[in-house]
Design a protein around this motif. Sequence first.
Motif, mmCIF file in Angstrom:
data_model
loop_
_atom_site.group_PDB
_atom_site.id
_atom_site.type_symbol
_atom_site.label_atom_id
_atom_site.label_comp_id
_atom_site.label_asym_id
_atom_site.label_seq_id
_atom_site.Cartn_x
_atom_site.Cartn_y
_atom_site.Cartn_z
ATOM 1 N N GLY A 173 -3.714 0.038 -4.285
ATOM 2 C CA GLY A 173 -4.768 0.234 -3.301
ATOM 3 C C GLY A 173 -5.107 -1.084 -2.638
ATOM 4 N N PRO A 174 -6.125 -1.107 -1.773
ATOM 5 C CA PRO A 174 -6.492 -2.336 -1.067
ATOM 6 C C PRO A 174 -6.794 -3.519 -1.985
ATOM 7 C CG PRO A 174 -7.529 -0.449 -0.034
ATOM 8 C CD PRO A 174 -6.887 0.065 -1.291
ATOM 9 N N LEU A 191 0.808 -1.215 0.000
ATOM 10 C CA LEU A 191 0.000 0.000 0.000
ATOM 11 C C LEU A 191 0.844 1.269 0.000
ATOM 12 C CD1 LEU A 191 -2.909 -0.799 2.498
ATOM 13 C CD2 LEU A 191 -3.009 -0.733 0.008
#
Length: 330
Positions: free
Chosen positions: A239-240, A233
């Motif tokens: 991103g997640p 991250l």
Amino acid sequence: MTPMLISPRQPFSFAQTLRFILSPPALLNGRKFAPLLDYLEDGEYRRVTEIGERAVLYGVSEERRGLASRLKVRIRVGPDDRETRAEILSLVERQFSTQLDMAPFYRLAGADPVLCKLSARFQGMRIPQAASVYETLISAIIEQQINLSFAHQVKQALIQAYGHPVEFEGRRYNAFPQAAALAITTPRELLRLQISGPKARYIIGISRATLDGSLDLEGLRSVAPEVAYERLLAHKGVGPWTAHYIGLRALGHLDCLPAADVGLQKAIQRFYGLRKQPSEKRVTQMARKWAGWRSHATFHLWLTFWEDATWREKMIEEIRSDRRRNSNPA
């Protein structure tokens, strides 16, 4: 060349494990996807990997003996020395998670009315692990917020432009571009392949960091899943969803949950009989009962998109019937 042999922990299904990477879901217009990096020739799975600075084409096939099976691994093109053989054998064991004990997952699935049926359908499936973390990360960045067909088209263009192919028996087998090749490209060059400006900058930045050693993607295999997640991250373009996907498809993490994934949300809505598509929060809540094995629960639900509509409707009706019967016992 003498094959190397691997005896996977049972139950194991070579065919089910390969489905995700060999047979993407058919499009509504019937168009099929040409192989990008993963090939099946005469029952043998083939792929190109780089060992040192040498490209190696290896093949994996299954030999069944009753309920058990073993994998036969051959080097088709490239050095066949002891060190190379050991590296290829280790790679194949990791790609197919041959020693993973799936019994805890099947026990967990048995208590869930949906996973119980899906695990029976996909019995012996392992989550196919990508050959390298770098390849998975670059591919995931390309796939962000675009449809499956366009993502395939862009990746094909990238591989053909920057990958090094291997020829074997009159066929070309593509290799994924190395970080050194993409580190010296420019956003303008990648834009010609229909990669957006931001994604191009992410890809070039990650490639340069990988090349100079400031980003050790393969080293993420040796750290705790939560540490790997946070380190991913920290990089622009990750991103997640991307971090979870890398954990699931390249690092062998068992408990990843890409709760914001639209495909996962749609599958949960469809098979669990929800009135509307669940939110990320709702998916996270529902997945608590899968703790420890959320990667495999996710993958089983994803694989329902690889089945035809007739099978899906039949399975959904079976689950509904079981639900009604259990709520209204005789």
